[in-house]
Design a protein around this motif. Structure first.
Motif, PDB file in Angstrom:
ATOM      1  N   TRP A 231      37.452  35.014  39.083  1.00 30.69           N
ATOM      2  CA  TRP A 231      37.381  36.467  39.218  1.00 30.69           C
ATOM      3  C   TRP A 231      38.765  37.098  39.138  1.00 30.69           C
ATOM      4  O   TRP A 231      38.906  38.237  38.672  1.00 30.69           O
ATOM      5  CB  TRP A 231      36.692  36.839  40.533  1.00 30.69           C
ATOM      6  CG  TRP A 231      37.582  36.829  41.728  1.00 30.69           C
ATOM      7  CD1 TRP A 231      37.957  35.755  42.464  1.00 30.69           C
ATOM      8  CD2 TRP A 231      38.229  37.969  42.316  1.00 30.69           C
ATOM      9  NE1 TRP A 231      38.797  36.138  43.467  1.00 30.69           N
ATOM     10  CE2 TRP A 231      38.968  37.485  43.411  1.00 30.69           C
ATOM     11  CE3 TRP A 231      38.247  39.331  42.027  1.00 30.69           C
ATOM     12  CZ2 TRP A 231      39.722  38.333  44.226  1.00 30.69           C
ATOM     13  CZ3 TRP A 231      39.002  40.173  42.835  1.00 30.69           C
ATOM     14  CH2 TRP A 231      39.725  39.677  43.917  1.00 30.69           C
TER      15      TRP A 231
ATOM     16  N   ASN B 174      36.559  46.213  45.177  1.00 30.74           N
ATOM     17  CA  ASN B 174      36.491  47.663  45.015  1.00 30.74           C
ATOM     18  C   ASN B 174      35.912  48.333  46.254  1.00 30.74           C
ATOM     19  O   ASN B 174      36.331  49.437  46.624  1.00 30.74           O
ATOM     20  CB  ASN B 174      35.664  48.002  43.780  1.00 30.74           C
ATOM     21  CG  ASN B 174      36.352  47.589  42.494  1.00 30.74           C
ATOM     22  OD1 ASN B 174      37.578  47.527  42.422  1.00 30.74           O
ATOM     23  ND2 ASN B 174      35.575  47.282  41.473  1.00 30.74           N
TER      24      ASN B 174
ATOM     25  N   SER C  57      31.648  49.291  41.680  1.00 26.00           N
ATOM     26  CA  SER C  57      32.448  49.046  40.482  1.00 26.00           C
ATOM     27  C   SER C  57      31.973  49.906  39.328  1.00 26.00           C
ATOM     28  O   SER C  57      30.790  50.238  39.223  1.00 26.00           O
ATOM     29  CB  SER C  57      32.363  47.566  40.077  1.00 26.00           C
ATOM     30  OG  SER C  57      32.824  46.739  41.115  1.00 26.00           O
TER      31      SER C  57
ATOM     32  N   HIS D  73      34.785  40.722  31.438  1.00 29.63           N
ATOM     33  CA  HIS D  73      34.119  39.834  32.381  1.00 29.63           C
ATOM     34  C   HIS D  73      33.015  39.027  31.697  1.00 29.63           C
ATOM     35  O   HIS D  73      32.770  37.880  32.063  1.00 29.63           O
ATOM     36  CB  HIS D  73      33.499  40.647  33.529  1.00 29.63           C
ATOM     37  CG  HIS D  73      34.490  41.137  34.531  1.00 29.63           C
ATOM     38  ND1 HIS D  73      35.317  42.205  34.293  1.00 29.63           N
ATOM     39  CD2 HIS D  73      34.787  40.691  35.784  1.00 29.63           C
ATOM     40  CE1 HIS D  73      36.078  42.415  35.360  1.00 29.63           C
ATOM     41  NE2 HIS D  73      35.780  41.505  36.278  1.00 29.63           N
TER      42      HIS D  73
ATOM     43  N   ALA E  73      39.765  39.949  36.630  1.00 34.07           N
ATOM     44  CA  ALA E  73      40.276  41.212  37.158  1.00 34.07           C
ATOM     45  C   ALA E  73      41.587  41.610  36.491  1.00 34.07           C
ATOM     46  O   ALA E  73      41.786  42.771  36.102  1.00 34.07           O
ATOM     47  CB  ALA E  73      40.461  41.113  38.673  1.00 34.07           C
TER      48      ALA E  73
ATOM     49  N   ARG F 251      32.758  39.319  43.595  1.00 33.17           N
ATOM     50  CA  ARG F 251      34.078  39.433  44.224  1.00 33.17           C
ATOM     51  C   ARG F 251      34.808  40.696  43.743  1.00 33.17           C
ATOM     52  O   ARG F 251      35.516  41.342  44.521  1.00 33.17           O
ATOM     53  CB  ARG F 251      34.916  38.188  43.933  1.00 33.17           C
ATOM     54  CG  ARG F 251      34.504  36.966  44.723  1.00 33.17           C
ATOM     55  CD  ARG F 251      35.525  35.859  44.576  1.00 33.17           C
ATOM     56  NE  ARG F 251      35.150  34.659  45.302  1.00 33.17           N
ATOM     57  CZ  ARG F 251      35.356  34.464  46.604  1.00 33.17           C
ATOM     58  NH1 ARG F 251      35.951  35.414  47.307  1.00 33.17           N
ATOM     59  NH2 ARG F 251      34.983  33.352  47.190  1.00 33.17           N
ATOM     60  N   THR F 252      34.662  41.009  42.474  1.00 28.58           N
ATOM     61  CA  THR F 252      35.268  42.244  41.961  1.00 28.58           C
ATOM     62  C   THR F 252      34.677  43.452  42.660  1.00 28.58           C
ATOM     63  O   THR F 252      35.396  44.381  43.058  1.00 28.58           O
ATOM     64  CB  THR F 252      35.059  42.352  40.443  1.00 28.58           C
ATOM     65  OG1 THR F 252      35.636  41.206  39.804  1.00 28.58           O
ATOM     66  CG2 THR F 252      35.725  43.608  39.893  1.00 28.58           C
ATOM     67  N   ASP F 253      33.360  43.461  42.833  1.00 27.43           N
ATOM     68  CA  ASP F 253      32.700  44.583  43.506  1.00 27.43           C
ATOM     69  C   ASP F 253      33.127  44.657  44.970  1.00 27.43           C
ATOM     70  O   ASP F 253      33.339  45.745  45.507  1.00 27.43           O
ATOM     71  CB  ASP F 253      31.184  44.428  43.398  1.00 27.43           C
ATOM     72  CG  ASP F 253      30.442  45.704  43.765  1.00 27.43           C
ATOM     73  OD1 ASP F 253      30.642  46.721  43.065  1.00 27.43           O
ATOM     74  OD2 ASP F 253      29.687  45.698  44.753  1.00 27.43           O
TER      75      ASP F 253
ATOM     76  N   ILE G  95      39.149  48.143  40.128  1.00 25.74           N
ATOM     77  CA  ILE G  95      39.113  47.251  38.976  1.00 25.74           C
ATOM     78  C   ILE G  95      37.748  47.345  38.318  1.00 25.74           C
ATOM     79  O   ILE G  95      36.728  47.102  38.972  1.00 25.74           O
ATOM     80  CB  ILE G  95      39.412  45.807  39.410  1.00 25.74           C
ATOM     81  CG1 ILE G  95      40.859  45.708  39.901  1.00 25.74           C
ATOM     82  CG2 ILE G  95      39.165  44.833  38.262  1.00 25.74           C
ATOM     83  CD1 ILE G  95      41.231  44.364  40.448  1.00 25.74           C
TER      84      ILE G  95
ATOM     85  N   ILE H 293      34.463  46.490  35.916  1.00 23.90           N
ATOM     86  CA  ILE H 293      33.766  45.344  35.349  1.00 23.90           C
ATOM     87  C   ILE H 293      33.624  45.617  33.860  1.00 23.90           C
ATOM     88  O   ILE H 293      32.897  46.512  33.436  1.00 23.90           O
ATOM     89  CB  ILE H 293      32.388  45.153  36.003  1.00 23.90           C
ATOM     90  CG1 ILE H 293      32.557  44.739  37.468  1.00 23.90           C
ATOM     91  CG2 ILE H 293      31.561  44.109  35.246  1.00 23.90           C
ATOM     92  CD1 ILE H 293      31.244  44.580  38.216  1.00 23.90           C
TER      93      ILE H 293
END
Length: 382
Positions: free
Chosen positions: A207, A76, A32, A49, A211, A71-73, A3, A5
């Motif tokens: 997040w 990933n 990310s 984001h 996402a 959280r996205t990182d 996903i 950023i």
């Protein structure tokens, strides 16, 4: 794969300040891909984001949540480490992102349940070790008690640092939101499923919203499907799933109740036996079996019955089984009624409205599930 950023840039994206700011973000979140939308025109408000504004010799990141980016990182990073997906420039489709989130959620759920099993087992072992030390006067059990307590503390530390419970819950919320969004997209319904979360929960799963929006803004287009095909996969599939899940969790809840009831009966019988022997046959209580008095054996047995009850309440109690059974039954009924309504309304607009309503109900239910499951985290209790 992963996903991205997504950063919306105010003004030109060619300036050196912008490139430097984006490079800093990519360095801060190494797992990310930091991207700007392919076109500033028509980018939906949920498609980024944050917004990057440059001026007066500096760039400012507006609307960014450090937790959402982190959280996205982390998601990933899990994709790369646990699923073996290499970091690259491809953004997954809604289906691919759903499959990744689903697999990661199942992985962390298994780790969480395994940890809860071992923590509950340690509690039982602690009770047994103390009883054998206190009643049987086995001094070696004092050493075992200390070793089990140390193992319990180390296991708890490992579980909490690994974040398996929290990731299991958050990734499941992400997976279910992506699944609902994919169904809407295949029908050509322009709606953002994450907006259906109650306002009180949007901060907790900000997040997830970002996402899903990132996948929509930069991901692969979703092929359209006919209403009958979506109905079979979505309505019929979810009705069958919730019925199966209700039966599965119902069996677990019944097994838990059966063990508790059995231990209650055993405890009462041991109590009555102890009373009879203590008052009517005191000489019997003083006799020894394996160098341990019958009185001590009865105390150990009573303690073990309590320990087994503690194990059941500690492990199965953390699963919120009765609540889940109730929720599964309600959702199964919802989809079964939706199937009947689908057949009664052949009009395309009416069916689109039905699908949109189902999406809203599923997202709200997903948020409700999260609200009570997030409280089932492992706790340090001896």
């Amino acid at each position: 794969m992963g996903i991205p950023i997504v950063i919306e840039v105010a003004g030109s994206a060619e300036g050196s300040q912008v490139r430097e700011a984006l490079a800093d973000l990519a360095e801060t979140y190494p797992h990310s891909q930091v991207v700007t939308p392919p076109s500033q025109k028509g980018v939906p408000p949920y498609g980024s984001h944050a917004r990057l504004s440059c001026g007066d010799g500096e760039c400012r990141l507006e609307g960014a949540s450090a937790e959402a980016l982190a959280r996205t990182d982390a998601f990933n990073a899990d994709c790369q480490e646990l699923l073996g997906e290499p970091a690259g420039t491809d953004t997954p489709s809604l289906q691919e992102a759903y499959e990744a989130a689903d697999r990661l959620s199942v992985h962390h759920q298994e780790r969480y349940l395994s940890a809860m099993l071992w923590l509950s087992t340690c509690c039982v072992a602690l009770v047994l070790a103390f009883l054998l030390y206190d009643e049987a006067e086995l001094r070696l059990m004092l050493v075992a008690y200390g070793a089990i307590m140390a193992a319990y503390a180390l296991l708890y530390r490992r579980v909490t640092r690994g974040g398996h419970h929290e990731r299991y819950v958050h990734y499941r919320v992400l997976a279910e939101t992506l699944r609902v969004q994919r169904h809407l997209a295949t029908l050509g319904i322009e709606a953002f499923a994450a907006d259906d979360f109650p306002w009180t929960q949007r901060e907790d799963i900000g997040w997830v919203r970002a996402a899903v929006g990132a996948v929509i803004a930069c991901g692969k287009p979703v092929p359209e499907a006919g209403q009958d095909q979506v109905k079979e996969e979505w309505i019929d599939g979810q009705a069958a799933y919730h019925r199966r899940a209700a039966r599965r969790d119902g069996r677990k809840a019944q097994a838990s109740d059966a063990v508790v009831q059995a231990m209650l009966a055993v405890t009462m019988l041991l109590f009555l036996l102890t009373c009879v022997l203590e008052f009517a046959f005191p000489s019997v209580m003083a006799r020894e079996v394996l160098s341990i008095s019958i009185c001590s054996w009865l105390k150990i047995a009573l303690g073990c019955a309590s320990a087994v009850t503690l194990f059941v309440s500690g492990y199965y109690g953390s699963l919120s089984l009765e609540r889940k059974v109730h929720d599964h039954e309600r959702m199964a009924l919802l989809f079964e009624r939706a199937a009947d309504e689908y057949e009664r309304k052949p009009d395309q607009d009416a069916r689109h409205a039905l699908f949109r309503q189902l999406a809203r109900e599923e997202v709200i239910e997903n948020g409700t599930w999260m609200s009570y499951c997030i409280e089932d985290r492992p706790t340090f209790s001896l």
